[in-house]
Design a protein around this motif. Structure first.
Motif, PDB file in Angstrom:
ATOM      1  N   THR A  63     -26.338   8.540 -18.566  1.00 44.82           N
ATOM      2  CA  THR A  63     -26.524   7.449 -19.527  1.00 44.82           C
ATOM      3  C   THR A  63     -26.359   6.072 -18.877  1.00 44.82           C
ATOM      4  OG1 THR A  63     -24.161   7.345 -20.145  1.00 44.82           O
ATOM      5  CG2 THR A  63     -25.561   8.923 -21.337  1.00 44.82           C
ATOM      6  N   LEU A  64     -25.879   6.033 -17.629  1.00 47.84           N
ATOM      7  CA  LEU A  64     -25.623   4.764 -16.963  1.00 47.84           C
ATOM      8  C   LEU A  64     -26.900   4.141 -16.411  1.00 47.84           C
ATOM      9  CD1 LEU A  64     -22.431   5.736 -14.916  1.00 47.84           C
ATOM     10  CD2 LEU A  64     -22.543   4.640 -17.160  1.00 47.84           C
ATOM     11  N   ARG A  65     -27.001   2.835 -16.570  1.00 46.67           N
ATOM     12  CA  ARG A  65     -28.128   2.079 -15.998  1.00 46.67           C
ATOM     13  C   ARG A  65     -27.539   1.027 -15.055  1.00 46.67           C
ATOM     14  NH1 ARG A  65     -29.172   3.047 -21.355  1.00 46.67           N
ATOM     15  NH2 ARG A  65     -28.106   1.109 -21.957  1.00 46.67           N
ATOM     16  N   LEU A  66     -27.804   1.187 -13.753  1.00 45.99           N
ATOM     17  CA  LEU A  66     -27.198   0.322 -12.746  1.00 45.99           C
ATOM     18  C   LEU A  66     -28.242  -0.537 -12.038  1.00 45.99           C
ATOM     19  CD1 LEU A  66     -24.982   2.486 -13.281  1.00 45.99           C
ATOM     20  CD2 LEU A  66     -24.370   2.300 -10.876  1.00 45.99           C
ATOM     21  N   ASN A  67     -27.944  -1.830 -11.912  1.00 44.39           N
ATOM     22  CA  ASN A  67     -28.766  -2.749 -11.139  1.00 44.39           C
ATOM     23  C   ASN A  67     -27.989  -3.167  -9.895  1.00 44.39           C
ATOM     24  OD1 ASN A  67     -31.261  -3.406 -12.776  1.00 44.39           O
ATOM     25  ND2 ASN A  67     -29.673  -3.812 -14.298  1.00 44.39           N
ATOM     26  N   SER A  68     -28.653  -3.204  -8.754  1.00 45.77           N
ATOM     27  CA  SER A  68     -27.985  -3.549  -7.501  1.00 45.77           C
ATOM     28  C   SER A  68     -28.032  -5.050  -7.236  1.00 45.77           C
ATOM     29  CB  SER A  68     -28.640  -2.818  -6.326  1.00 45.77           C
ATOM     30  OG  SER A  68     -28.460  -1.420  -6.451  1.00 45.77           O
ATOM     31  N   LEU A  69     -26.886  -5.593  -6.858  1.00 45.32           N
ATOM     32  CA  LEU A  69     -26.766  -7.003  -6.495  1.00 45.32           C
ATOM     33  C   LEU A  69     -26.123  -7.075  -5.119  1.00 45.32           C
ATOM     34  CD1 LEU A  69     -26.892 -10.063  -7.316  1.00 45.32           C
ATOM     35  CD2 LEU A  69     -24.537  -9.782  -8.117  1.00 45.32           C
ATOM     36  N   ASN A  70     -26.909  -7.416  -4.114  1.00 45.69           N
ATOM     37  CA  ASN A  70     -26.395  -7.540  -2.753  1.00 45.69           C
ATOM     38  C   ASN A  70     -27.258  -8.549  -1.992  1.00 45.69           C
ATOM     39  OD1 ASN A  70     -28.760  -6.037  -1.877  1.00 45.69           O
ATOM     40  ND2 ASN A  70     -27.687  -4.193  -2.607  1.00 45.69           N
ATOM     41  N   LYS A  71     -27.092  -8.625  -0.693  1.00 42.46           N
ATOM     42  CA  LYS A  71     -27.808  -9.626   0.093  1.00 42.46           C
ATOM     43  C   LYS A  71     -29.315  -9.413   0.103  1.00 42.46           C
ATOM     44  CE  LYS A  71     -27.002  -7.163   4.470  1.00 42.46           C
ATOM     45  NZ  LYS A  71     -26.373  -7.259   5.819  1.00 42.46           N
ATOM     46  N   HIS A  72     -29.763  -8.228  -0.299  1.00 40.98           N
ATOM     47  CA  HIS A  72     -31.190  -7.943  -0.323  1.00 40.98           C
ATOM     48  C   HIS A  72     -31.832  -8.235  -1.683  1.00 40.98           C
ATOM     49  CE1 HIS A  72     -30.622  -6.077   3.555  1.00 40.98           C
ATOM     50  NE2 HIS A  72     -29.744  -5.226   3.058  1.00 40.98           N
ATOM     51  N   THR A  73     -31.029  -8.554  -2.682  1.00 40.88           N
ATOM     52  CA  THR A  73     -31.534  -8.780  -4.034  1.00 40.88           C
ATOM     53  C   THR A  73     -32.231 -10.131  -4.128  1.00 40.88           C
ATOM     54  OG1 THR A  73     -29.683  -7.501  -4.921  1.00 40.88           O
ATOM     55  CG2 THR A  73     -30.936  -8.841  -6.483  1.00 40.88           C
ATOM     56  N   GLU A  74     -33.438 -10.129  -4.667  1.00 42.14           N
ATOM     57  CA  GLU A  74     -34.185 -11.368  -4.854  1.00 42.14           C
ATOM     58  C   GLU A  74     -33.540 -12.194  -5.972  1.00 42.14           C
ATOM     59  OE1 GLU A  74     -36.675 -12.457  -3.097  1.00 42.14           O
ATOM     60  OE2 GLU A  74     -36.981 -10.671  -1.855  1.00 42.14           O
ATOM     61  N   VAL A  75     -33.533 -13.515  -5.790  1.00 40.38           N
ATOM     62  CA  VAL A  75     -32.956 -14.408  -6.788  1.00 40.38           C
ATOM     63  C   VAL A  75     -33.637 -14.232  -8.136  1.00 40.38           C
ATOM     64  CG1 VAL A  75     -32.582 -16.829  -7.416  1.00 40.38           C
ATOM     65  CG2 VAL A  75     -32.254 -16.088  -5.047  1.00 40.38           C
ATOM     66  N   SER A  76     -34.921 -13.924  -8.113  1.00 38.26           N
ATOM     67  CA  SER A  76     -35.673 -13.744  -9.356  1.00 38.26           C
ATOM     68  C   SER A  76     -35.153 -12.574 -10.188  1.00 38.26           C
ATOM     69  CB  SER A  76     -37.160 -13.525  -9.048  1.00 38.26           C
ATOM     70  OG  SER A  76     -37.335 -12.379  -8.217  1.00 38.26           O
TER      71      SER A  76
END
Length: 240
Positions: A63-76
């Motif tokens: 049921t979990l929905r995870l978004n990744s936030l790291n140095k590769h993540t686009e600002v958009s």
């Protein structure tokens, strides 16, 4: 009449600082938050899922929905992550270790939440920076976290000397960190740069069974053996 959608909240969910029973260092409020939150912004999905399972084994991972936030993540991508709150969903922001937004990329999401009028809810958890200054015996009234200092030897020495002078001029304890596999070299360079009477606190593996926290003058550290290799460590200096 179209029903009003109330915005969700952004919960800042602290994690452990290493391999330790999470309920030894985290309050029940963290477990309760994970109970009702399904959407998360995390640095690493695999370790985030492992942490969620450790603190709430009954949670259905599917049921979990995870978004990744790291140095590769686009600002958009940042706006898309926070958009979930505007759609009425509660979102959990989770650091890889310790408190979100403190020496952590999650600060950009918190800033965006404020800009969009989303309520930010910080939950209590371990911060290696605060725990280190608490245990150091240095100036808890005035201190600064400087993050990473330069790697190049001459630039590193200059940075250390500047922090030492700043600590004396402002009576302000100066905190910094290094990549764990370079800790022993960092300690060597610190001791070469500091005045013998300057205080240095080394705080490693905070909250873990191998925790090591000690404050000595630089001259005394030169006679002390300690292995900091691959151990998350906080360095604090203060010249009185």
């Amino acid at each position: 009449m179209k029903p009003t959608t109330f915005p969700g909240k952004l919960y800042l969910i602290p994690t452990t600082l290493g391999e330790v029973d999470p309920m030894d260092v985290l309050p029940q409020t963290v477990k309760r938050a994970i109970d009702f939150i399904e959407d998360y912004i995390v640095e690493n999905e695999k370790t985030a899922r492992k942490f969620i399972k450790s603190i709430y084994p009954e949670k259905v991972q599917a049921t979990l929905r995870l978004n990744s936030l790291n140095k590769h993540t686009e600002v958009s991508e940042h706006s898309k992550m926070i958009q979930l709150c505007l759609e009425g969903k509660n979102v959990g922001l989770m650091s890889e270790a310790g408190c979100p937004g403190v020496a952590d990329p999650g600060a950009v999401i918190v800033k965006l939440a404020h800009e969009k009028g989303i309520q930010v809810v910080p939950l209590v958890g371990p911060s290696s920076i605060l725990l280190a200054i608490m245990a150091s015996g240095m100036n808890g009234q005035s201190f600064a976290f400087n993050g990473y200092i330069p790697i190049e030897k001459s630039e590193k020495r200059t940075a250390i000397k500047n922090l030492e002078k700043l600590s004396q001029d402002k009576n302000q304890s100066q905190i910094f960190i290094e990549t764990p596999f370079r800790n022993n070299k960092m300690l060597e360079d610190i001791l070469q740069a500091l005045h013998p009477s300057t205080y240095l606190c080394i705080a490693s593996d905070i909250t873990l069974p191998t925790e090591y926290i000690k404050t000595l003058r630089a001259a005394d550290w030169k006679r002390t053996k300690v292995d900091l290799h691959n151990r998350p460590t906080i360095f604090i200096i203060h010249k009185m």
